[in-house]
Write a protein that holds these residues in place. Structure first.
Motif, PDB file in Angstrom:
ATOM      1  N   VAL A  67      -9.728  -3.369 -10.356  1.00 29.06           N
ATOM      2  CA  VAL A  67      -9.261  -4.747 -10.207  1.00 29.06           C
ATOM      3  C   VAL A  67      -7.819  -4.825  -9.712  1.00 29.06           C
ATOM      4  O   VAL A  67      -7.486  -5.675  -8.880  1.00 29.06           O
ATOM      5  N   VAL A  68      -6.956  -3.925 -10.197  1.00 26.93           N
ATOM      6  CA  VAL A  68      -5.520  -4.088  -9.919  1.00 26.93           C
ATOM      7  C   VAL A  68      -4.891  -2.921  -9.160  1.00 26.93           C
ATOM      8  O   VAL A  68      -3.695  -2.973  -8.850  1.00 26.93           O
ATOM      9  N   ALA A  69      -5.643  -1.881  -8.831  1.00 27.71           N
ATOM     10  CA  ALA A  69      -5.078  -0.712  -8.140  1.00 27.71           C
ATOM     11  C   ALA A  69      -5.654  -0.587  -6.733  1.00 27.71           C
ATOM     12  O   ALA A  69      -6.859  -0.763  -6.522  1.00 27.71           O
ATOM     13  N   PHE A  70      -4.766  -0.275  -5.778  1.00 29.98           N
ATOM     14  CA  PHE A  70      -5.143  -0.193  -4.368  1.00 29.98           C
ATOM     15  C   PHE A  70      -4.518   1.045  -3.740  1.00 29.98           C
ATOM     16  O   PHE A  70      -3.580   1.636  -4.288  1.00 29.98           O
ATOM     17  N   ASP A  71      -5.012   1.441  -2.581  1.00 32.96           N
ATOM     18  CA  ASP A  71      -4.363   2.498  -1.813  1.00 32.96           C
ATOM     19  C   ASP A  71      -2.958   2.046  -1.422  1.00 32.96           C
ATOM     20  O   ASP A  71      -2.705   0.851  -1.238  1.00 32.96           O
ATOM     21  N   PHE A  72      -2.065   2.998  -1.233  1.00 34.18           N
ATOM     22  CA  PHE A  72      -0.678   2.657  -0.928  1.00 34.18           C
ATOM     23  C   PHE A  72      -0.553   1.830   0.348  1.00 34.18           C
ATOM     24  O   PHE A  72       0.258   0.912   0.434  1.00 34.18           O
ATOM     25  N   ASP A  73      -1.335   2.140   1.347  1.00 32.80           N
ATOM     26  CA  ASP A  73      -1.229   1.452   2.639  1.00 32.80           C
ATOM     27  C   ASP A  73      -2.077   0.185   2.735  1.00 32.80           C
ATOM     28  O   ASP A  73      -2.249  -0.361   3.828  1.00 32.80           O
ATOM     29  N   HIS A  74      -2.576  -0.299   1.624  1.00 39.32           N
ATOM     30  CA  HIS A  74      -3.409  -1.506   1.643  1.00 39.32           C
ATOM     31  C   HIS A  74      -2.608  -2.690   2.199  1.00 39.32           C
ATOM     32  O   HIS A  74      -1.407  -2.847   1.929  1.00 39.32           O
ATOM     33  N   GLU A  75      -3.266  -3.529   2.961  1.00 34.49           N
ATOM     34  CA  GLU A  75      -2.608  -4.661   3.622  1.00 34.49           C
ATOM     35  C   GLU A  75      -1.952  -5.622   2.634  1.00 34.49           C
ATOM     36  O   GLU A  75      -0.929  -6.249   2.938  1.00 34.49           O
TER      37      GLU A  75
END
Length: 296
Positions: A67-75
């Motif tokens: 829910v709250v974690a994304f890849d570093f380069d996420h838009e």
């Protein structure tokens, strides 16, 4: 008890000095030039806030990360808005444990100065019932590489990245503001007054060059680089005393943030040509009380 939200025209239409400050990289801020080399001026993964970010990320369950974690380069990391949430769960939601909420508050306190932490607590209480109504997001993994923690909500965006974003102070654009309708009761009105001290320090010709009629739309204020065209007046045209007022003004705008971020701002500006590489403008549109105390 949550206060009623005031109107928020500034959230979508224009860049206002009274209601929020956007800092993309470090082009919007500068201060004293006696700053350490850039490599030593920025926060690190071992800084107070970033250490707490690492603990926060390590505490997330697999379900929470969805829910709250994304890849570093996420838009989503690169977006900016004065009133939005990257993720749905608020800090006070049962989605987080008590320990996780405590760590989140440690991070917020860690990226702010003591003055800033006190003002942001008051601002968020007025604007949205407190920090518990805001939300957080994680980009990347502090244990394995680049990362950034971000808080978003009404009139506030904060970031902690341990210098993962090269040559960008604060890890990217930030926002702070106060929804108080009365300029003189705004928590950041002291900054408005300091900015106007700079305007008073200009001679008639300089003031005419610095004062622009129409406020630009947010989308019309992009990063342009050294060859860009900027409104207002160039700092290199000012006297040494006037440049001192510019320095004092920018220190006021940066005063709510931790010293590590302030030092990074100043080091980036120094590397880019110092005060003389900057421009500034005042805007007649949006003079809240018709008093020529320019709010933008």
């Amino acid at each position: 008890m949550q206060r009623a939200k005031s109107a928020c025209g500034d959230c979508e239409n224009s860049v206002t000095r009274r209601n929020f400050l956007r800092t993309a990289g470090a082009v919007a801020a500068v201060g004293a030039l006696g700053i350490p080399m850039l490599a030593t001026a920025a926060p690190t993964p071992k800084s107070t806030a970033e250490s707490a970010v690492a603990r926060f990320h390590a505490s997330l369950t697999a379900e929470q990360k969805k829910v709250v974690a994304f890849d570093f380069d996420h838009e989503l990391r690169k977006r900016l808005n004065a009133n939005w949430h990257i993720t749905k769960p608020s800090i006070d939601d049962k989605f987080y444990t008590a320990d996780q909420r405590q760590i989140i508050h440690e991070i917020i306190k860690g990226v702010l100065s003591p003055e800033g932490y006190e003002k942001i607590q008051k601002q968020t209480e007025y604007d949205n019932g407190g920090l518990g109504a805001y939300s957080v997001a994680m980009f990347g993994d502090p244990a394995t590489g680049k990362f950034e923690w971000e808080l978003t909500g009404r009139h506030l965006t904060l970031r902690a990245d341990g210098d993962s974003v090269d040559k960008a102070a604060f890890g990217g654009p930030i926002v702070y503001g106060h929804g108080e309708d009365s300029a003189k009761q705004n928590l950041f009105y002291n900054q408005t007054l300091q900015v106007n001290e700079l305007f008073k320090g200009l001679d008639a010709k300089q003031a005419a060059a610095a004062l622009v009629a129409k406020t630009p739309n947010e989308s019309a204020v992009p990063l342009q680089g050294a060859k860009g065209t900027f409104p207002g007046i160039s700092v290199k045209e000012l006297s040494s005393d006037q440049k001192g007022l510019v320095e004092k003004t920018i220190k006021s705008l940066l005063s709510i943030y931790r010293q590590e971020d302030v030092d990074e701002v100043l080091a980036i500006i120094k590397a880019g040509g110092g005060l003389d590489a900057l421009h500034f403008a005042f805007y007649q549109q949006g003079d809240l009380d018709n008093d020529k105390v320019w709010d933008i």
